[in-house]
Design a protein around this motif. Structure first.
Motif, short mmCIF file in Angstrom:
data_model
loop_
_atom_site.label_atom_id
_atom_site.label_comp_id
_atom_site.label_asym_id
_atom_site.label_seq_id
_atom_site.Cartn_x
_atom_site.Cartn_y
_atom_site.Cartn_z
N MET A 1 5.91 -5.30 8.08
CA MET A 1 5.50 -4.28 7.12
C MET A 1 6.42 -4.40 5.91
SD MET A 1 5.29 -0.14 7.59
CE MET A 1 4.71 0.94 6.30
N ARG A 2 5.83 -4.47 4.72
CA ARG A 2 6.67 -4.63 3.54
C ARG A 2 6.01 -4.04 2.30
NH1 ARG A 2 6.41 -11.26 3.20
NH2 ARG A 2 4.16 -11.46 2.89
N ARG A 3 6.89 -3.63 1.39
CA ARG A 3 6.48 -3.08 0.10
C ARG A 3 5.44 -1.96 0.26
NH1 ARG A 3 6.90 -8.58 -0.98
NH2 ARG A 3 4.65 -8.91 -0.88
N CYS A 4 5.76 -1.01 1.13
CA CYS A 4 4.88 0.13 1.36
C CYS A 4 5.66 1.43 1.16
CB CYS A 4 4.28 0.10 2.76
SG CYS A 4 3.10 -1.22 3.06
N GLN A 5 4.99 2.44 0.65
CA GLN A 5 5.55 3.78 0.55
C GLN A 5 4.70 4.75 1.37
OE1 GLN A 5 7.55 5.31 -3.00
NE2 GLN A 5 6.35 3.82 -4.18
N ILE A 6 5.38 5.71 1.99
CA ILE A 6 4.71 6.77 2.73
C ILE A 6 5.25 8.08 2.19
CG2 ILE A 6 4.17 7.68 5.01
CD1 ILE A 6 5.07 4.96 6.17
N ALA A 7 4.39 8.89 1.61
CA ALA A 7 4.85 10.07 0.89
C ALA A 7 4.07 11.33 1.26
CB ALA A 7 4.74 9.84 -0.62
N ILE B 1 0.85 -1.19 0.00
CA ILE B 1 0.00 0.00 0.00
C ILE B 1 0.89 1.24 0.00
CG2 ILE B 1 -1.77 1.30 1.26
CD1 ILE B 1 -2.67 -1.32 2.53
N GLU B 2 0.48 2.27 -0.72
CA GLU B 2 1.10 3.58 -0.58
C GLU B 2 0.18 4.48 0.23
OE1 GLU B 2 3.17 7.04 -3.25
OE2 GLU B 2 1.02 6.72 -3.49
N PHE B 3 0.77 5.18 1.21
CA PHE B 3 0.04 6.17 1.99
C PHE B 3 0.52 7.55 1.52
CE2 PHE B 3 0.09 2.31 4.39
CZ PHE B 3 -1.18 2.24 4.95
N TYR B 4 -0.35 8.26 0.83
CA TYR B 4 0.01 9.55 0.25
C TYR B 4 -0.63 10.65 1.08
CZ TYR B 4 1.38 12.92 -3.29
OH TYR B 4 1.96 13.97 -3.95
N GLY B 5 0.23 11.37 1.85
CA GLY B 5 -0.28 12.39 2.76
C GLY B 5 -0.75 13.65 2.09
N ASN B 6 -0.30 13.90 0.86
CA ASN B 6 -0.79 15.05 0.09
C ASN B 6 -0.53 16.37 0.82
OD1 ASN B 6 -2.06 16.09 -2.24
ND2 ASN B 6 -4.02 16.26 -1.16
N LEU B 7 0.50 16.37 1.71
CA LEU B 7 0.80 17.51 2.58
C LEU B 7 -0.43 17.93 3.39
CD1 LEU B 7 3.19 19.63 0.34
CD2 LEU B 7 3.77 17.92 2.07
N ASN B 8 -1.28 16.94 3.69
CA ASN B 8 -2.45 17.12 4.55
C ASN B 8 -2.31 16.39 5.87
OD1 ASN B 8 -4.25 18.82 3.15
ND2 ASN B 8 -4.94 17.16 1.84
#
Length: 644
Positions: free
Chosen positions: A390-396, A368-375
């Protein structure tokens, strides 16, 4: 094609003498009941007959029917002619029903007879229907049925002319007519499930249906929903929007599935515009205490508030739910144009996008990617969790912290422990952020420890004043082939950015025992007062991308070029363990000790000089034993081999 005889277009009814039943009445019911059943004047079933059908002067009528009927015929004086089961010509067999007629004076004596012989044993009183003339007799009028002998409680009453008995347990209706079978005519159950287009339709299910198959959550939707069954033993559970549905009659429909479901089965759309927060949270909350799997399709799921797994407070209250697994279809690594599964912060979120609130164990988060969107302030937070993968995840594009690993409060034991992270990436352009933050509760001795990271990257990108990895009350954790890096244009620690930040203030003696294997770290910084860090280790510390070698004495290690720094295997003096010809050994001398060849014979050497982690000299040669090779104020690393 051969021809067949045609039946009469009109039906004609005759009396016992073979004369037309002029003015007679014909009633039609559902078999074995007094519930009227329709007949028609046309085969298309568009013109209804009256019920009863009134026969003309020739005893005729046009009667079209579908399926089986109880047909009751009276003459014009309302005398019963017959009461029989019939069916349309395509109905086939009529099951095992038998109609038996007994006539007064011939088969029984009114006022005297209490028993009648039956042509076959019905097996049970429930398989008989008894009529005195046209009057139905309830079961309590029968004393017993033994084999083929029927015994009444009292003699057949005076005045009864006929006794009619139906015996049997089934009726075959053949092929039903078009439109003649509906919900009321079918025995719905696990074998025959009623189909519903949506969850909303299931909530309006009629009372005679207890098993169903729901096509999709929303009418016309493309996601799978699945089978449901009414749980008659549950009268109190709330409607959770997915695995338990409460219908308009107050019945609880249970999803016929193990706790392994998609968020779409709780109403999530993943269309990049709908707020899916409530649906995703419902899918997580619906998992039983033993845990289960919540799955995400390859979509963008918008959220506007924190999602929470676990119901503990990371302190005195432990989570009753464990074994929670959240699994997507990919975090969008490499050249993927978009992440396969993305959870997108569509509005301001003061806390984490996703929080695991322990103390809880056996948690999985992957693809899963967690995209914060600067929010969103925080990407993902683990609070007092053990046995985590936890594996193969992005947090941006988070504001403050990408991956927050925090041990719990009192009592002691609310650690983060025995956790693993594989291929996890954090990245943000927001100034002053922390890609990874690991901490605990120093006062209550709850630290984050025995945690491993493999092939992870914590990247400050173009941000200023940012920290790739921040360590506080942390112990005995390891990093394998990880990057703690960012925009390094213009030198180390651009605008106050650091690769790894070690903060001992408030937790004296920590961070401690962290080990970094073949890692690339932009730079390091140690924050100390009277509180000090203990030793942390670096093996194969990367230097090819202008990384700064640590200078703090408790950050010890060796670079990818073999340079030992800050006293790792750095004695004040060192002696050779063997003087045999051909013997090879590496000697290390600190900045205040001269580099001297071992005594005796002749030695070949190769020496590297380093100061503050920077190589500033190298030499080689052959000299007699005991020769002084270097007297500078550098750390000296010398490989020696006796050649004679």
């Amino acid at each position: 094609m051969s021809a067949t005889l045609l039946p009469n277009a009109e039906q004609q009814f005759l009396d016992a003498n073979g004369k037309p039943l002029a003015g007679g009445s014909v009633y039609f019911y559902i078999p074995l009941t007094t519930t009227f059943k329709n007949t028609w004047q046309d085969s298309a079933q568009t013109i209804l007959n009256t019920n009863p059908v009134i026969l003309d002067a020739a005893g005729r009528a046009i009667i079209w029917g579908s399926g089986s009927y109880r047909q009751v015929v009276y003459d014009q004086f309302n005398n019963l002619v017959w009461d029989q089961t019939t069916e349309d010509s395509t109905g086939g067999l009529i099951g095992n029903y038998i109609d038996v007629r007994y006539v007064a004076g011939t088969d029984f004596t009114p006022g005297t007879t209490t028993t009648l012989p039956l042509p076959s044993s019905p097996g049970s009183i429930d398989n008989t229907w008894i009529f005195f003339d046209a009057a139905y007799q309830a079961n309590d009028q029968v004393s017993s049925i033994v084999g083929t002998t029927l015994t009444f409680v009292s003699p057949i009453p005076v005045g009864v002319d006929e006794v009619n008995i139906k015996i049997g347990s089934s009726v075959a209706i053949g092929t039903p007519g078009n439109g003649s079978v509906g919900d009321a005519q079918l025995a719905w159950g696990p074998t025959l499930r009623r189909n519903f287009a949506s969850i909303a339709a299931l909530r309006a299910a009629p009372g005679n249906i207890s098993s169903a198959f729901v096509e999709s959550y929303y009418t016309g939707g493309t996601s799978y929903q699945g089978p449901y069954d009414v749980n008659t033993s549950d009268t109190t559970s709330a409607d959770n929007g997915g695995s338990i549905i409460v219908d308009s009659l107050g019945r609880r429909w249970y999803m016929n599935s193990n706790p392994d479901w998609f968020v779409e089965q709780f109403g999530a759309k993943g269309d990049g515009s709908t707020d899916d927060t409530a649906a995703i949270q419902a899918a997580i909350t619906a998992l039983p205490n033993r845990g289960g799997v919540v799955r995400f399709e390859g979509k963008q799921y918008n959220i506007t508030a924190s999602l929470v797994a676990g119901n503990g407070n990371a302190g005195s209250t432990s989570s009753t739910k464990n074994g929670v697994k959240l699994i997507g279809q990919g975090g969008g690594f490499g050249t993927a144009p978009t992440p396969a599964t993305q959870i997108f912060a569509a509005a301001s979120i003061a806390g984490p996008m996703l929080k695991f609130s322990g103390e809880m164990s056996d948690v999985t988060l992957e693809n899963i990617e967690f995209y914060g969107n600067l929010n969103a302030s925080i990407g993902v937070e683990f609070n007092a969790v053990s046995g985590l993968l936890m594996r193969r995840c992005q947090i941006a594009q988070f504001l403050n912290t990408g991956l927050y690993i925090l041990a719990g409060n009192a009592p002691t034991g609310n650690y983060n422990i025995i956790n693993e992270f594989h291929q996890v990436v954090t990245t943000s352009t927001n100034n002053g952020h922390q890609g990874l933050l690991m901490d605990g509760d120093y006062t209550d001795s709850n630290d984050t420890w025995l945690t491993q990271f493999f092939t992870c990257r914590f990247d400050t990108t173009s941000a200023t004043g940012a920290i790739a990895a921040y360590f506080k009350f942390v112990d005995s954790c390891s990093f394998h082939r990880c990057h703690m890096t960012g925009n390094n244009t213009g030198g180390v620690g651009l605008s106050g950015c650091f690769g790894a930040y070690f903060n001992a203030v408030g937790n004296n003696g920590f961070p401690s025992g962290l080990a970094f294997y073949d890692c690339s770290i932009l730079s390091t910084f140690v924050n100390e007062t009277t509180d000090k860090i203990r030793v942390n280790y670096f093996y194969g510390y990367g230097t090819y991308d202008n990384e700064a070698i640590p200078t703090h004495p408790n950050l010890k290690g060796i670079t990818d070029q073999g340079i030992v720094f800050n006293g790792l295997c750095d004695p004040t003096s060192q002696s050779i363990s063997s003087t045999a010809v051909g013997y090879v050994e590496t000697l290390t001398f600190n900045t205040t000790t001269n580099a001297v060849l071992p005594a005796g014979g002749t030695w070949e050497y190769d020496i590297i000089l380093a100061n503050a982690g920077v190589v500033n000299g190298r030499g080689s040669g052959v000299q007699p034993g005991g020769s002084v090779i270097d007297t500078s104020g550098n750390t000296k690393y010398m490989s020696v081999k006796r050649v004679s």
